[in-house]
Design a protein around this motif. Structure first.
Motif: not given
Length: 229
Positions: A3, A53-55, A64, A67, A70, A73, A75, A82, A131-132
């Protein structure tokens, strides 16, 4: 888990004011034999550990790319941004997003992200699969800590072996990536890119400015501005 302590930026982008020769000449003595940036991203993706990744700020360009390397992800719904901004500046992305995004979100959406150079907030990034998931800012720390702690409590061999088999069908051959990085360096020297970069720097690129904070909207008018229209 990765992060950032900066509320506005997870990782902004490559420092385009840095002398390219200094970056190009970095030794390629890592395990993959690639440029250190590509080597680090490839090793991160294929490491026998789980990376998250904690965005909570902006992750554009190289940010990006990191990220995307990783495993997962997450967010901030309110604060994450992003983007792959390179094409909007007349450049070719060099850190492998062309080889990662299609596996995550499909060809059409990957091309949209790469070619339109638009900003994606947390909600839209989640909808696309960039992202997830997007999590409310007030809940993201607890959410990511909980999922990280849960995964960390499981058998390490089972985790590593399962990830390895997922990697077999979801990660591009990293030997494809050096050609794109070479194209990035060639694109940096082109007249159109130099003109756009020069205008963007004049307007505030590389500083904590509205250009950096609202890059997606800024890029929409950059070509006309840099051409003096």
């Amino acid at each position: 888990m990765f992060d950032s302590a900066d509320p506005d930026f997870f990782l902004a982008h490559y420092d385009i004011t840095w002398d390219p020769a200094d970056t190009i000449s970095m030794p390629t003595d890592g395990p993959t034999g690639m440029h250190p940036w590509l080597d680090a991203l490839a090793r991160l993706s294929r490491a026998p550990v789980v990376s998250i990744a904690k965005v909570q700020g902006r992750a554009r360009g190289a940010g990006s790319e990191f990220v995307l390397a990783c495993d997962m992800r997450f967010a901030s719904h309110e604060r994450a941004v992003l983007a792959q901004l390179e094409v909007g500046l007349g450049l070719v992305p060099g850190g492998g997003p062309m080889h990662r995004l299609p596996y995550l979100i499909g060809r059409g959406r990957a091309l949209e992200i790469l070619l339109a150079s638009n900003d994606f907030n947390g909600e839209l990034a989640e909808r696309y699969g960039y992202v997830n998931r997007a999590v409310p800012e007030a809940e993201i720390d607890e959410f990511v800590d909980t999922i990280a702690d849960r995964i960390a409590s499981f058998d390490k061999s089972a985790l590593a072996e399962t990830k390895h088999h997922v990697d077999e069908v979801t990660l591009a051959d990293y030997s494809l990536m050096p050609a794109a990085l070479d194209e990035f360096w060639r694109s940096v020297a082109r007249e159109g890119a130099l003109r756009r970069l020069g205008q963007a720097i004049k307007d505030g690129l590389q500083s904590r400015s509205e250009v950096e904070l609202d890059m997606g909207n800024y890029l929409a008018g950059l070509d006309a501005a840099s051409s003096g229209k």
